[in-house]
Design an enzyme around this catalytic site. Structure first.
Site, PDB file in Angstrom:
ATOM      1  N   ASP A   1       1.565   5.971   5.754  1.00 31.06           N
ATOM      2  CA  ASP A   1       0.578   5.094   5.103  1.00 31.06           C
ATOM      3  C   ASP A   1       1.119   4.474   3.813  1.00 31.06           C
ATOM      4  OD1 ASP A   1      -1.838   3.889   5.558  1.00 31.06           O
ATOM      5  OD2 ASP A   1      -3.022   5.401   4.492  1.00 31.06           O
TER       6      ASP A   1
ATOM      7  N   ARG B   1      -7.807  -0.114   0.559  1.00 30.80           N
ATOM      8  CA  ARG B   1      -8.346  -1.322  -0.077  1.00 30.80           C
ATOM      9  C   ARG B   1      -8.781  -1.048  -1.512  1.00 30.80           C
ATOM     10  NH1 ARG B   1     -12.691  -2.269   4.502  1.00 30.80           N
ATOM     11  NH2 ARG B   1     -11.170  -1.002   5.622  1.00 30.80           N
TER      12      ARG B   1
ATOM     13  N   LYS C   1      -9.845  12.714   8.671  1.00 30.48           N
ATOM     14  CA  LYS C   1      -9.426  12.150   9.965  1.00 30.48           C
ATOM     15  C   LYS C   1      -9.471  13.252  11.013  1.00 30.48           C
ATOM     16  CE  LYS C   1      -6.410   8.404   8.412  1.00 30.48           C
ATOM     17  NZ  LYS C   1      -7.168   7.264   8.980  1.00 30.48           N
TER      18      LYS C   1
ATOM     19  N   GLU D   1      -9.500   3.947   2.000  1.00 28.25           N
ATOM     20  CA  GLU D   1      -8.998   4.144   0.635  1.00 28.25           C
ATOM     21  C   GLU D   1      -7.987   3.084   0.209  1.00 28.25           C
ATOM     22  OE1 GLU D   1      -7.697   5.576   3.260  1.00 28.25           O
ATOM     23  OE2 GLU D   1      -5.645   4.922   2.917  1.00 28.25           O
TER      24      GLU D   1
ATOM     25  N   ASP E   1     -12.081   7.273   3.867  1.00 22.31           N
ATOM     26  CA  ASP E   1     -10.884   6.948   4.643  1.00 22.31           C
ATOM     27  C   ASP E   1     -10.524   5.459   4.527  1.00 22.31           C
ATOM     28  OD1 ASP E   1      -8.729   7.366   6.258  1.00 22.31           O
ATOM     29  OD2 ASP E   1      -9.871   7.587   8.121  1.00 22.31           O
TER      30      ASP E   1
ATOM     31  N   ASP F   1      -2.457  10.058   4.010  1.00 27.42           N
ATOM     32  CA  ASP F   1      -3.864   9.692   4.151  1.00 27.42           C
ATOM     33  C   ASP F   1      -4.535  10.671   5.099  1.00 27.42           C
ATOM     34  OD1 ASP F   1      -6.321   8.531   4.338  1.00 27.42           O
ATOM     35  OD2 ASP F   1      -5.650   6.740   5.451  1.00 27.42           O
TER      36      ASP F   1
ATOM     37  N   LYS G   1       0.864  -1.189   0.000  1.00 28.67           N
ATOM     38  CA  LYS G   1       0.000   0.000   0.000  1.00 28.67           C
ATOM     39  C   LYS G   1       0.893   1.230   0.000  1.00 28.67           C
ATOM     40  CE  LYS G   1      -3.332   2.564   2.899  1.00 28.67           C
ATOM     41  NZ  LYS G   1      -4.265   2.532   4.048  1.00 28.67           N
TER      42      LYS G   1
HETATM   43  N1  BES Z   1      -4.358   4.231   6.918  1.00 33.12           N
HETATM   44  C1  BES Z   1      -5.494   3.937   7.684  1.00 33.12           C
HETATM   45  C2  BES Z   1      -5.259   2.828   8.712  1.00 33.12           C
HETATM   46  C3  BES Z   1      -4.310   3.144   9.829  1.00 33.12           C
HETATM   47  C4  BES Z   1      -4.765   3.672  11.027  1.00 33.12           C
HETATM   48  C5  BES Z   1      -2.966   2.873   9.702  1.00 33.12           C
HETATM   49  C6  BES Z   1      -3.882   3.948  12.048  1.00 33.12           C
HETATM   50  C7  BES Z   1      -2.078   3.133  10.741  1.00 33.12           C
HETATM   51  C8  BES Z   1      -2.538   3.676  11.909  1.00 33.12           C
HETATM   52  C9  BES Z   1      -6.637   3.476   6.789  1.00 33.12           C
HETATM   53  O1  BES Z   1      -6.679   4.031   5.522  1.00 33.12           O
HETATM   54  C10 BES Z   1      -7.915   3.842   7.467  1.00 33.12           C
HETATM   55  O2  BES Z   1      -8.133   4.996   7.702  1.00 33.12           O
HETATM   56  N2  BES Z   1      -8.741   2.844   7.773  1.00 33.12           N
HETATM   57  C11 BES Z   1      -9.985   3.039   8.431  1.00 33.12           C
HETATM   58  C12 BES Z   1     -11.019   2.157   7.770  1.00 33.12           C
HETATM   59  C13 BES Z   1     -12.428   2.439   8.181  1.00 33.12           C
HETATM   60  C14 BES Z   1     -12.870   3.791   7.704  1.00 33.12           C
HETATM   61  C15 BES Z   1     -13.313   1.362   7.611  1.00 33.12           C
HETATM   62  C16 BES Z   1      -9.807   2.660   9.903  1.00 33.12           C
HETATM   63  O3  BES Z   1      -9.065   1.715  10.199  1.00 33.12           O
HETATM   64  O4  BES Z   1     -10.373   3.334  10.747  1.00 33.12           O
HETATM   65 ZN    ZN Z   2      -4.804   4.615   4.741  1.00 34.13          ZN
HETATM   66 ZN    ZN Z   3      -7.645   5.917   5.408  1.00 39.71          ZN
END
Ligand code: BES
Ligand code: ZN
Ligand code: ZN
Length: 525
Positions: A297, A361, A286, A359, A357, A279, A274
């Site tokens: 990220d 996937r 966020k 994104e 967020d 992000d 990834k």
């Molecule tokens: N990049 C984040 C995941 C992340 C969070 C990585 C904290 C490292 C530390 C990812 O893109 C994300 O924001 N995922 C969301 C998904 C949700 C909206 C379904 C999450 O994990 O909250």
């Molecule tokens: Zn992310």
């Molecule tokens: Zn994200």
């Protein structure tokens, strides 16, 4: 006066111009003695060193794992390696960790301000793999991301490490020379990984990332690099990548690196990472401080960059390695993709956006499907995909998921050998319905909401390695099949926010050693 340009794309010095590989400190390893250097003696028992008995007693040094003492008279650091299992819980990672022992040694060296050391004596059973882990541990622990600090407050130390004759004899000179090449390649590559993960998003963005990769491999004859731009991505229906990257002034890039062995390979592996260089969450921005650290990220891409770089240097004989990463920035603006958008991915499967967020996937979906067109034996992706992986497993562990038990078990085993915490996480079929859509094939969140977000994300990804589900007529498939695939959620393990005292705050570089270990084992099959 002329108006300031709205878009200053080269606002900061490009990472590419900084030539980061030259700037990184480098410890040298020398196959000779140096009587003036501090001696480092690793031992699992104090019995053999009778003359130091009273010194050991005074400092209660029993050669236990983690113990280290410095004797000024002998100019020697004694490091204990006797692991006494005290804990009763089932923890496969509660064991002797040579890499960690290297870190303890580095700490001692720094305390006495030594920048050269001689590894003089050793345990009779010091396998060369452990020697590699130990030396690499010293080298990595002494490296810090110092790029933006003034000269006089930089924390990194580059050592001269001398290898004593008895060590050379016990391991064999030829084997040791080969081993040192591997250590150096790993050290440089892991520093590269940690550097670019720590690099601010305005320096490391999709364009500079692509430039850096091109430059890194330009001198290597066994490697080819292809960079695809936003026009190519659009033309080839890579809409997952396109939508996610659309809100940024840096358009997305897809990087494809191929490393071919000299003779016909027996195995073909695609590594995917990834590569969100930032992000912000997108329009589902966020909040509450959660944006901070999201420069990391792209740690999945950086990890695979590191693995690919080592693979290109140690020359595998039987494995053809591909590395694919989409680099994009998830930003806010008039061009940003939105919740409610429905994206037709490269595979032809449609995804309704429920949260901008989620994104990673979406970009991975396209890259995974594209990987299947290379017809590999294995696909492995690494991604800082979900906060849920951290909630479930802490920030130490990588969550390992997949659709092929040999692959998943092999990876967990390889990580374990390197003491890189990882656990197998199942993806129950009973949860699959949670990522299915009402007006699209899939949704990019889960109907289970906050339950096991790392697992539902994994289930989402699994749809893109199964060609039976593809319906993009432009993707030519001879005989559709489901590809052997593993997914590593490294959201926690890639980055140390400060609550892991073993290493520097920031990028950990974790997973590079384990993945390489897995590749080397595959190479010998
Ligand atoms: N990049 C984040 C995941 C992340 C969070 C990585 C904290 C490292 C530390 C990812 O893109 C994300 O924001 N995922 C969301 C998904 C949700 C909206 C379904 C999450 O994990 O909250
Ligand atoms: Zn992310
Ligand atoms: Zn994200």
């Amino acid at each position: 006066m002329a108006a300031a340009p709205l878009l200053r794309l080269s606002a900061t010095s490009s990472l590419y111009k900084k030539n980061i590989m030259n700037k990184l400190h480098s410890t040298e390893i020398l196959l000779k003695q140096n009587s003036k250097a501090v001696k480092v003696v690793v031992l699992s028992s104090t019995k053999t060193l009778k003359k130091n008995k009273s010194f050991f007693e005074m400092y209660k040094f029993k050669a236990n794992y983690g113990q280290a003492v410095y004797s000024q008279i002998d100019n020697t650091i004694f490091v204990g390696s006797n692991f006494v299992k005290k804990q009763k819980s089932m923890d496969p990672f509660y064991k002797l960790d040579w890499y960690h022992l290297g870190a303890i040694t580095a700490k001692c060296l720094n305390k006495i301000n030594a920048n050269s050391a001689e590894l003089r004596t050793y345990n009779a059973d010091f396998p060369i793999e452990d020697f590699e882990r130990y030396v690499l541990g010293i080298m990595q622990a002494s490296w810090h991301y110092d790029e933006y600090l003034p000269e006089d407050s930089k924390k990194s130390t580059a050592y001269s490490l001398y290898i004593s004759d008895d060590l050379i004899k016990s391991m064999g000179k030829q084997a040791l020379i080969k081993s040192i090449d591997k250590i150096k390649s790993l050290d440089n590559s892991i520093r590269l990984v940690r550097t670019i993960v720590n690099e601010p998003p305005e320096t490391l963005h999709p364009y500079t990332a692509a430039e850096l990769i091109k430059k890194t491999f330009s001198t290597k004859r066994n490697v080819s690099v292809k960079i695809y731009d936003e026009k190519w991505l659009d033309k080839n229906s890579m809409n997952g990548i396109t939508f996610v990257g659309r809100g940024s002034r840096y358009q997305p890039r897809l990087v494809h690196v191929t490393i071919k062995p000299k003779s016909k390979p027996k195995h073909k592996v695609v590594l995917i990472g990834k590569g969100l260089t930032y992000d912000s969450g997108g329009l589902d921005i966020k909040i509450g401080g959660n944006m901070k650290t999201m420069k990391m990220d792209m740690a999945g891409a950086a990890t695979m960059f590191g693995v690919a770089r080592v693979a290109s240097e140690i020359s595998l004989n039987n494995v053809e390695v591909h590395w694919l990463s989409a680099f994009a920035e998830n930003m806010i603006g008039p061009n940003s993709y939105k919740s409610d958008d429905i994206i037709t991915t490269y595979s032809g499967q449609t995804v309704e956006v429920f949260n901008t967020d989620a994104e990673g996937r979406l970009t991975l979906a396209d890259v995974l499907s594209y990987a299947t067109t290379l017809n590999p034996d294995y696909i492995i992706d690494a991604a800082t995909l979900t906060g849920a992986a951290i909630v479930a497993l802490s920030d130490r562990f990588t969550a390992v998921m997949g659709n092929d038990s040999d692959l998943v078990d092999g990876l967990v085993g390889s990580f374990q050998e390197e003491s890189e915490p990882s656990v197998y996480v199942p993806m129950p079929e009973s949860l699959r319905s949670s990522v299915k859509g009402e007006i699209s094939d899939l949704i990019n969140t889960s109907k289970l909401d906050r339950q096991a977000g790392h697992i539902t994300a994994g289930l989402f990804l699994s749809h893109f390695v199964d060609q039976n589900l593809f319906r993009n007529s432009k993707v030519k498939i001879k005989k559709p099949r489901e590809f052997a695939w593993a997914h590593l959620d490294i959201a926690g393990s890639a980055y140390n926010n400060g609550n892991n005292s073993l290493g520097a705050v920031g990028a950990t570089g974790q997973s590079v050693r384990g993945l390489l270990n897995w590749l080397i084992k595959l190479d010998s099959k």
